[in-house]
Design a protein around this motif. Structure first.
Motif, PDB file in Angstrom:
ATOM      1  N   ARG A 112       0.847  -1.200   0.000  1.00 34.46           N
ATOM      2  CA  ARG A 112       0.000   0.000   0.000  1.00 34.46           C
ATOM      3  C   ARG A 112       0.881   1.248   0.000  1.00 34.46           C
ATOM      4  N   GLU A 113       1.882   1.249   0.871  1.00 31.91           N
ATOM      5  CA  GLU A 113       2.797   2.383   0.964  1.00 31.91           C
ATOM      6  C   GLU A 113       3.597   2.569  -0.321  1.00 31.91           C
ATOM      7  N   ALA A 114       4.019   1.476  -0.923  1.00 31.72           N
ATOM      8  CA  ALA A 114       4.782   1.558  -2.174  1.00 31.72           C
ATOM      9  C   ALA A 114       3.942   2.194  -3.278  1.00 31.72           C
ATOM     10  N   LEU A 115       2.666   1.857  -3.323  1.00 30.19           N
ATOM     11  CA  LEU A 115       1.786   2.450  -4.325  1.00 30.19           C
ATOM     12  C   LEU A 115       1.644   3.951  -4.093  1.00 30.19           C
ATOM     13  N   ILE A 116       1.423   4.345  -2.856  1.00 26.36           N
ATOM     14  CA  ILE A 116       1.314   5.774  -2.549  1.00 26.36           C
ATOM     15  C   ILE A 116       2.619   6.492  -2.865  1.00 26.36           C
ATOM     16  N   ALA A 117       3.750   5.852  -2.599  1.00 29.70           N
ATOM     17  CA  ALA A 117       5.053   6.473  -2.859  1.00 29.70           C
ATOM     18  C   ALA A 117       5.236   6.846  -4.323  1.00 29.70           C
TER      19      ALA A 117
END
Length: 163
Positions: A23-28
Protein backbone atom coordinates in the motif's frame (compact mmCIF):
# COMPACT_ATOMS: atom_id res chain seq x y z
CA UNK A 1 5.60 6.62 7.21
CA UNK A 2 7.50 3.56 6.02
CA UNK A 3 6.53 0.29 7.62
CA UNK A 4 9.53 -1.86 8.45
CA UNK A 5 9.51 -5.32 6.93
CA UNK A 6 8.52 -8.16 9.22
CA UNK A 7 10.47 -11.23 8.16
CA UNK A 8 9.75 -13.55 11.07
CA UNK A 9 6.75 -14.21 13.25
CA UNK A 10 3.24 -15.35 12.55
CA UNK A 11 2.01 -15.91 9.04
CA UNK A 12 -0.70 -13.30 9.60
CA UNK A 13 1.75 -10.65 10.78
CA UNK A 14 4.00 -11.22 7.78
CA UNK A 15 1.11 -11.15 5.29
CA UNK A 16 -0.47 -8.01 6.78
CA UNK A 17 2.90 -6.27 6.95
CA UNK A 18 3.62 -7.11 3.31
CA UNK A 19 0.21 -5.77 2.30
CA UNK A 20 0.81 -2.54 4.22
CA UNK A 21 4.22 -2.15 2.61
CA UNK A 22 2.67 -2.59 -0.85
CA UNK A 23 0.00 0.00 0.00
CA UNK A 24 2.80 2.38 0.96
CA UNK A 25 4.78 1.56 -2.17
CA UNK A 26 1.79 2.45 -4.32
CA UNK A 27 1.31 5.77 -2.55
CA UNK A 28 5.05 6.47 -2.86
CA UNK A 29 4.73 6.44 -6.66
CA UNK A 30 2.59 9.60 -6.53
CA UNK A 31 4.20 11.49 -3.65
CA UNK A 32 5.15 15.06 -4.55
CA UNK A 33 3.46 14.92 -7.95
CA UNK A 34 1.41 17.95 -8.88
CA UNK A 35 -2.29 17.36 -9.49
CA UNK A 36 -1.65 18.07 -13.18
CA UNK A 37 1.10 15.44 -13.42
CA UNK A 38 -0.94 12.96 -11.37
CA UNK A 39 -3.66 13.17 -14.04
CA UNK A 40 -1.33 12.82 -17.02
CA UNK A 41 -2.40 10.06 -19.35
CA UNK A 42 0.71 8.40 -20.71
CA UNK A 43 -0.81 5.07 -21.80
CA UNK A 44 -3.86 4.13 -23.84
CA UNK A 45 -5.82 2.81 -20.84
CA UNK A 46 -7.46 4.87 -18.10
CA UNK A 47 -4.31 4.39 -16.00
CA UNK A 48 -2.86 7.58 -14.57
CA UNK A 49 -0.95 7.99 -11.32
CA UNK A 50 -4.02 9.34 -9.52
CA UNK A 51 -6.34 6.73 -11.02
CA UNK A 52 -4.12 3.93 -9.70
CA UNK A 53 -4.69 5.20 -6.16
CA UNK A 54 -8.42 5.64 -6.80
CA UNK A 55 -8.61 2.09 -8.17
CA UNK A 56 -6.76 0.73 -5.15
CA UNK A 57 -9.25 2.40 -2.79
CA UNK A 58 -12.09 0.77 -4.71
CA UNK A 59 -10.35 -2.62 -4.57
CA UNK A 60 -10.16 -2.28 -0.79
CA UNK A 61 -13.90 -1.56 -0.64
CA UNK A 62 -14.86 -4.30 -3.11
CA UNK A 63 -12.99 -7.02 -1.27
CA UNK A 64 -13.27 -6.01 2.37
CA UNK A 65 -16.36 -3.81 2.70
CA UNK A 66 -18.58 -5.43 0.08
CA UNK A 67 -17.36 -9.02 0.01
CA UNK A 68 -16.11 -9.80 3.52
CA UNK A 69 -18.27 -7.39 5.56
CA UNK A 70 -21.29 -7.88 3.30
CA UNK A 71 -22.05 -4.17 3.05
CA UNK A 72 -24.30 -2.73 0.37
CA UNK A 73 -22.76 -0.21 -1.99
CA UNK A 74 -24.43 2.67 -0.13
CA UNK A 75 -22.80 1.57 3.13
CA UNK A 76 -19.29 1.73 1.66
CA UNK A 77 -17.12 4.81 1.95
CA UNK A 78 -16.86 5.27 -1.82
CA UNK A 79 -17.17 3.58 -5.20
CA UNK A 80 -17.30 -0.20 -4.91
CA UNK A 81 -18.45 -1.65 -8.22
CA UNK A 82 -16.17 -4.08 -10.02
CA UNK A 83 -15.73 -2.20 -13.32
CA UNK A 84 -13.71 0.55 -15.02
CA UNK A 85 -15.41 3.12 -12.79
CA UNK A 86 -12.80 2.25 -10.18
CA UNK A 87 -10.35 4.35 -12.20
CA UNK A 88 -12.65 7.40 -12.46
CA UNK A 89 -11.39 10.50 -10.67
CA UNK A 90 -13.73 13.49 -10.42
CA UNK A 91 -12.44 16.83 -11.67
CA UNK A 92 -12.68 18.34 -8.20
CA UNK A 93 -10.67 15.57 -6.49
CA UNK A 94 -7.06 16.38 -5.72
CA UNK A 95 -4.26 13.86 -5.45
CA UNK A 96 -4.20 14.53 -1.70
CA UNK A 97 -7.95 13.75 -1.52
CA UNK A 98 -7.49 10.45 -3.34
CA UNK A 99 -4.55 9.41 -1.14
CA UNK A 100 -6.68 10.13 1.95
CA UNK A 101 -9.50 8.07 0.42
CA UNK A 102 -7.16 5.11 -0.14
CA UNK A 103 -5.72 5.37 3.37
CA UNK A 104 -9.23 5.51 4.86
CA UNK A 105 -10.34 2.47 2.86
CA UNK A 106 -7.16 0.63 3.90
CA UNK A 107 -7.78 1.36 7.59
CA UNK A 108 -11.31 0.03 7.27
CA UNK A 109 -10.02 -3.07 5.47
CA UNK A 110 -7.63 -3.79 8.33
CA UNK A 111 -10.49 -3.62 10.84
CA UNK A 112 -12.70 -5.90 8.74
CA UNK A 113 -9.91 -8.40 8.05
CA UNK A 114 -9.08 -8.59 11.76
CA UNK A 115 -12.53 -10.07 12.36
CA UNK A 116 -11.71 -13.15 10.31
CA UNK A 117 -9.23 -16.00 10.61
CA UNK A 118 -6.95 -16.60 7.64
CA UNK A 119 -8.76 -19.88 6.96
CA UNK A 120 -12.27 -18.37 7.02
CA UNK A 121 -13.93 -18.71 3.62
CA UNK A 122 -16.76 -17.21 1.60
CA UNK A 123 -18.06 -17.95 -1.86
CA UNK A 124 -17.30 -15.39 -4.55
CA UNK A 125 -19.24 -15.66 -7.84
CA UNK A 126 -16.12 -14.94 -9.92
CA UNK A 127 -13.40 -16.66 -7.93
CA UNK A 128 -15.24 -19.50 -6.22
CA UNK A 129 -14.62 -20.18 -2.54
CA UNK A 130 -11.87 -17.90 -1.23
CA UNK A 131 -10.23 -17.56 2.16
CA UNK A 132 -9.20 -14.43 3.98
CA UNK A 133 -5.61 -15.57 3.37
CA UNK A 134 -6.26 -15.65 -0.38
CA UNK A 135 -7.85 -12.19 -0.24
CA UNK A 136 -4.91 -10.66 1.59
CA UNK A 137 -2.49 -12.28 -0.84
CA UNK A 138 -4.58 -11.10 -3.80
CA UNK A 139 -4.40 -7.54 -2.46
CA UNK A 140 -0.62 -7.85 -2.10
CA UNK A 141 -0.47 -8.95 -5.74
CA UNK A 142 -2.84 -6.19 -6.86
CA UNK A 143 -1.00 -3.36 -5.12
CA UNK A 144 2.46 -4.63 -6.06
CA UNK A 145 1.42 -4.78 -9.72
CA UNK A 146 -0.03 -1.28 -9.59
CA UNK A 147 3.00 0.09 -7.73
CA UNK A 148 5.03 -1.19 -10.67
CA UNK A 149 2.69 0.60 -13.06
CA UNK A 150 3.05 3.72 -10.92
CA UNK A 151 6.84 3.46 -10.97
CA UNK A 152 6.83 3.37 -14.78
CA UNK A 153 4.41 6.30 -15.05
CA UNK A 154 6.45 8.26 -12.54
CA UNK A 155 9.62 7.57 -14.50
CA UNK A 156 7.92 8.87 -17.65
CA UNK A 157 6.68 11.99 -15.85
CA UNK A 158 10.00 12.73 -14.17
CA UNK A 159 11.88 12.19 -17.41
CA UNK A 160 9.72 14.72 -19.26
CA UNK A 161 9.71 17.30 -16.46
CA UNK A 162 11.62 20.49 -17.19
CA UNK A 163 15.16 20.49 -15.78
Amino acid sequence: MVTNAITTGSERAIIENTLDRNREALIATVRELSDVDARRRLVASLTTPISLIKHAAAAERIWFQRFWAGLDEGECDGYSERDEGTFAVAADESLADVIVEFERASRRSRVIAAGFDLDDTKHNPREGTVSMRWTLLAMIEEFARHAGHGDILREQIDQTAPL
